[in-house]
Design a protein around this motif. Structure first.
Motif, short mmCIF file in Angstrom:
data_model
loop_
_atom_site.label_atom_id
_atom_site.label_comp_id
_atom_site.label_asym_id
_atom_site.label_seq_id
_atom_site.Cartn_x
_atom_site.Cartn_y
_atom_site.Cartn_z
N HIS A 1 46.01 47.38 53.19
CA HIS A 1 45.57 47.28 54.59
C HIS A 1 44.29 46.46 54.74
O HIS A 1 43.70 46.43 55.82
CB HIS A 1 45.32 48.68 55.17
CG HIS A 1 46.53 49.55 55.16
ND1 HIS A 1 47.59 49.38 56.03
CD2 HIS A 1 46.86 50.60 54.36
CE1 HIS A 1 48.52 50.29 55.78
NE2 HIS A 1 48.11 51.03 54.76
N GLN A 2 43.87 45.78 53.67
CA GLN A 2 42.61 45.06 53.74
C GLN A 2 42.73 43.72 53.02
O GLN A 2 43.41 43.62 51.99
CB GLN A 2 41.47 45.88 53.12
CG GLN A 2 40.09 45.25 53.32
CD GLN A 2 38.97 46.25 53.01
OE1 GLN A 2 39.21 47.41 52.78
NE2 GLN A 2 37.74 45.77 53.02
N CYS A 3 42.07 42.70 53.57
CA CYS A 3 41.97 41.41 52.90
C CYS A 3 40.55 40.88 53.10
O CYS A 3 39.83 41.33 53.99
CB CYS A 3 43.00 40.41 53.44
SG CYS A 3 42.89 40.09 55.20
N SER A 4 40.15 39.92 52.26
CA SER A 4 38.77 39.45 52.35
C SER A 4 38.62 38.12 51.62
O SER A 4 39.48 37.69 50.85
CB SER A 4 37.81 40.47 51.72
OG SER A 4 38.07 40.62 50.33
N VAL A 5 37.47 37.48 51.90
CA VAL A 5 37.05 36.30 51.16
C VAL A 5 35.55 36.42 50.94
O VAL A 5 34.80 36.79 51.85
CB VAL A 5 37.40 34.99 51.91
CG1 VAL A 5 36.87 34.99 53.34
CG2 VAL A 5 36.88 33.77 51.15
N ARG A 6 35.11 36.14 49.71
CA ARG A 6 33.69 36.25 49.37
C ARG A 6 33.24 34.97 48.68
O ARG A 6 33.98 34.40 47.85
CB ARG A 6 33.45 37.44 48.44
CG ARG A 6 31.96 37.65 48.10
CD ARG A 6 31.70 38.91 47.30
NE ARG A 6 31.93 38.74 45.86
CZ ARG A 6 32.92 39.30 45.20
NH1 ARG A 6 33.82 40.04 45.83
NH2 ARG A 6 33.05 39.11 43.90
N VAL A 7 32.05 34.52 49.03
CA VAL A 7 31.46 33.37 48.34
C VAL A 7 30.11 33.79 47.77
O VAL A 7 29.37 34.56 48.39
CB VAL A 7 31.29 32.15 49.28
CG1 VAL A 7 32.63 31.67 49.80
CG2 VAL A 7 30.34 32.44 50.43
N THR B 1 25.11 35.60 49.14
CA THR B 1 26.48 36.10 49.06
C THR B 1 26.97 36.45 50.46
O THR B 1 26.23 37.06 51.24
CB THR B 1 26.57 37.35 48.17
OG1 THR B 1 26.08 37.03 46.87
CG2 THR B 1 28.01 37.83 48.05
N ALA B 2 28.18 36.04 50.78
CA ALA B 2 28.76 36.36 52.09
C ALA B 2 30.19 36.84 51.89
O ALA B 2 30.96 36.24 51.14
CB ALA B 2 28.74 35.14 53.01
N THR B 3 30.54 37.93 52.58
CA THR B 3 31.89 38.49 52.51
C THR B 3 32.38 38.77 53.92
O THR B 3 31.71 39.46 54.69
CB THR B 3 31.92 39.81 51.71
OG1 THR B 3 31.37 39.59 50.41
CG2 THR B 3 33.34 40.33 51.60
N ARG B 4 33.52 38.19 54.25
CA ARG B 4 34.17 38.52 55.53
C ARG B 4 35.48 39.23 55.19
O ARG B 4 36.28 38.72 54.41
CB ARG B 4 34.43 37.28 56.37
CG ARG B 4 34.73 37.62 57.84
CD ARG B 4 35.01 36.38 58.67
NE ARG B 4 33.85 35.55 58.86
CZ ARG B 4 32.99 35.67 59.87
NH1 ARG B 4 33.14 36.63 60.76
NH2 ARG B 4 31.96 34.84 59.96
N SER B 5 35.67 40.40 55.79
CA SER B 5 36.84 41.22 55.46
C SER B 5 37.52 41.71 56.73
O SER B 5 36.90 41.74 57.81
CB SER B 5 36.43 42.41 54.58
OG SER B 5 35.52 43.24 55.27
N TRP B 6 38.78 42.10 56.59
CA TRP B 6 39.57 42.60 57.71
C TRP B 6 40.29 43.87 57.27
O TRP B 6 40.98 43.88 56.24
CB TRP B 6 40.60 41.56 58.15
CG TRP B 6 39.98 40.33 58.71
CD1 TRP B 6 39.74 40.04 60.01
CD2 TRP B 6 39.50 39.21 57.94
NE1 TRP B 6 39.14 38.81 60.13
CE2 TRP B 6 38.99 38.28 58.87
CE3 TRP B 6 39.47 38.91 56.59
CZ2 TRP B 6 38.44 37.07 58.47
CZ3 TRP B 6 38.91 37.71 56.18
CH2 TRP B 6 38.40 36.80 57.12
#
Length: 679
Positions: free
Chosen positions: A97-103, A114-119
């Motif tokens: 139920h979750q996905c994300s991208v992190r740099v 560091t940045a993480t955007r998740s749903w």
């Protein structure tokens, strides 16, 4: 600044956690990611863009070919038979139920950002979150987005993370926020900040130099102004929300329209024209009958709905008619009021006149006699008292007729309504037959009907919201007018006491500094623009070989490129080939990297699209090795064949290969350097 790691989890074509570790093995700036079409290259590009832009940005929600923008809901969740949504399909079916991208970013030696955007998906919604960590300090929500935008302004994201196929459009695109974003990128925004602070200081000191009573008036005006401005901003925010809602609904309506077109195109149409003709004729007849029925019911409805009231009115109306006909009230009034006066005062008089006492005696006696013959009558119902005889008689006849025929009238209207319902049902049946003939499949026809209803409801919503929008526009215009009047009044108060304000030495200094910074910002911006223009032309001529159409590229005040011929005349955008425009924007990126003082990674998908062989070599040898401190190239085997790989090889620091056999499970494989024999 470079990417140390990019981690994509359950996003787009990436199932599970997939890591791009950019730890360098060579000295060059290039990270090469090679994979076949559909293996995950574009998914990586879109994941990074989504991290910096978020799903609220319309440009990020463009999908498909030809590309179209989806609503935020459809983009995140997906649409049936079209876009699958951002959550990886296999992960979704597996209960994720979750996905994300992190740099993870920083200098060559350390990670500082560091940045993480998740749903997080919950049935029909997706909760989006952003976390940014800078030197160990965490920021969330708006503060995180502000920090991310300071690192890379949203307006400039397409210039650093781009698809070579689409890069050409940046040549002519104009963005309202591009000038401000360029100032931030070129480190000019601090001047704007100082200028603004000085302007506030000038305002404050100018106020302090005014007499106390004028300061009080100004303070009152400021209070009024603040209230109006708050109301205007609230209205503007609501306008923006409604505009976005209208835009989203229109996008959903467009999506529904395309689905409806797809359903229609898949059916047979052998009887469609004949049935549509029947539908048109039946619709015309039904509309005429509805109009006739509406006119009749408009007149009859009060009567048909209140039969007891009609019957109860007949009796009082009959009494009024009878009363008026007999004129009883009028005769009695005349006898009582006129007869005594005429008997005793009107000639002829008797020879021997009565005394005053005798006159009063006989007058009272006459009134008593008349009283004994008076008709007892309270008169008509007060509501009907003002009716004259003819109108009272007419109303009585109508109500008496209704009283007798109201049952028949109601039956007639009911039969008419049933006939209308029958014709409406026949029309709906014919429409169903048309859908079946059009689509050739009852299920498709039923789906079309459902979509048609949703489409109509969306259009109703849009109409209502657009009405709200018009009201808000009028309110905002009214607030703006009020603000202008208050500002004008404040200026008039200041002008009336300008000499007192000028006496302040500190105010003169502040005004001078403010004006100086304003001029400095303009000169600095113009100088940067000129430097970018010079660098763009130098780089363009390095990249573009064998052409004579474009003599020079001009950069306007909003940092948009204009192509000039040898005579200095503008060259139309459509005249410039896609490949040439792509090279021009590449030259602009190169110039920005040189002049910004803030090196930032570049990610390019399909790097050699629309470029001929000679200019491809120019890009590989002259641009990509110099474009940035880190250049991530997403390419297919055919784009970077052995010959082109040899050109890039000295500049490659890390290399990846993508595997994705089922199209939904992109897997990142870090490779040792591929050695190609020379000679």
């Amino acid at each position: 600044m470079i990417f140390h790691r990019i981690v994509v989890t359950n996003l787009f074509s990436y199932n599970g956690e997939q890591v791009y570790d950019f730890t360098r093995r060579g000295e060059g700036p290039i990270a090469l990611v090679v994979g076949r079409n559909g293996y995950g290259k574009t998914s990586l590009l879109n994941a990074v863009k989504l991290l910096f832009l978020g799903s609220d940005t319309k440009s990020q929600r463009r999908v498909g070919f030809p590309p179209r923008s989806l609503s935020r809901q459809d983009y995140l969740m997906g649409i049936k038979g079209g876009w699958a949504g951002i959550l990886n399909r296999i992960a979704r079916s597996g209960g994720e139920h979750q996905c994300s991208v992190r740099v993870e970013m920083g200098s060559l030696d350390s990670v500082t950002f560091t940045a993480t955007r998740s749903w997080l998906f919950d049935r029909d919604t997706a909760n989006e979150r952003l976390l940014v960590t800078v030197d160990g300090e965490e920021k969330h929500g708006d503060a995180a987005q502000e920090r991310l935008s300071n690192l890379m302004p949203r307006e400039l994201v397409p210039f650093f993370f781009f698809d070579g196929e689409e890069l050409q459009f940046l040549a002519e695109s104009s963005d309202a926020g591009r000038g401000e974003a360029m100032e931030r990128l070129l480190s000019l925004n601090y001047i704007t900040g100082v200028e603004g602070q000085l302007a506030d200081l000038v305002k404050e000191w100018r106020r302090e130099a005014l007499p106390e009573d004028v300061q009080l008036q100004m303070a009152n005006e400021d209070g009024r102004l603040a209230t109006i401005q708050a109301s205007r901003r609230a209205a503007q925010h609501r306008r923006e929300r409604i505009s976005r809602e209208i835009e989203d609904i229109k996008e959903e309506a467009d999506s529904l329209s395309r689905q409806m077109d797809g359903l229609r195109a898949s059916g047979t149409v052998s009887d469609s024209k004949r049935i549509k003709g029947d539908i048109a004729a039946m619709s015309t007849t039904l509309e005429a009958e509805l109009a006739e029925f509406a006119a009749q019911v408009a007149a009859d409805a009060p009567i048909l709905a209140n039969p007891s009231l009609v019957k109860s009115a007949i009796g009082p109306l009959a009494e009024v008619v009878d009363y008026k006909a007999r004129s009883t009230h009028s005769v009695v009034d005349t006898a009582f009021n006129v007869l005594p006066d005429r008997l005793f005062n009107e000639p002829p008089q008797p020879r021997t006149l009565l005394t005053e006492e005798q006159r009063r005696f006989f007058e009272n006696k006459l009134k008593r006699i008349l009283d004994s013959y008076a008709i007892e009558d309270d008169g008509p119902v007060p509501l009907l008292e003002s009716l004259d005889l003819s109108r009272a008689r007419s109303l009585h006849e109508k109500f008496a007729g209704w009283g007798v025929s109201i049952g028949v009238l109601r039956q007639n209207r009911a039969r008419h309504l049933k006939e209308i319902s029958r014709k409406k049902a026949a029309l709906e049946q014919r429409q169903a037959e048309w859908r079946e003939a059009e689509f050739g499949d009852p299920e498709r026809a039923e789906e079309y009907k459902r979509l048609e209803g949703e489409f109509a409801e969306m259009n109703r919503k849009i109409g209502g919201l657009e009405g709200d929008l018009q009201q808000l526009e009028r309110k905002i215009a009214d607030f703006t007018t009020q603000e202008e009047h208050i500002e004008a009044h404040k200026r008039s108060l200041e002008r009336a006491h300008r000499n007192a304000a000028r006496a302040s030495e500190r105010l003169r200094i502040a005004i001078g500094m403010r004006d100086s910074f304003h001029s400095y910002r303009k000169r600095s911006r113009e100088a940067k623009r000129a430097q970018i223009e010079e660098a763009v032309n130098a780089h363009f001529h390095k990249l573009m070989s064998g052409h004579g159409m474009v003599d020079r590229i001009a950069i306007d005040s909003d940092f948009v490129m204009r192509f000039k011929d040898v005579a200095g005349a503008d060259i139309g955008q459509l005249t410039i080939s896609p490949g040439m425009r792509q090279l021009a924007v590449t030259a602009l990126l190169w110039a920005l990297k040189d002049l910004s003082g803030r090196p930032f990674p570049i990610i390019v998908d399909t790097p050699l699209a629309r470029i001929d062989r000679e200019n491809q070599d120019n890009l590989l040898v002259r641009y990509y090795p110099e474009a940035a401190e880190q250049v991530i190239i997403l390419a297919t085997d055919s784009e970077v064949d052995d010959r082109k790989y040899k050109l890039l090889e000295p500049h490659i620091s890390v290399e990846f290969r993508l595997e994705n056999l089922d199209g939904q499970s992109s897997r990142v494989v870090r490779l040792p350097f591929r050695k190609v024999a020379h000679g």
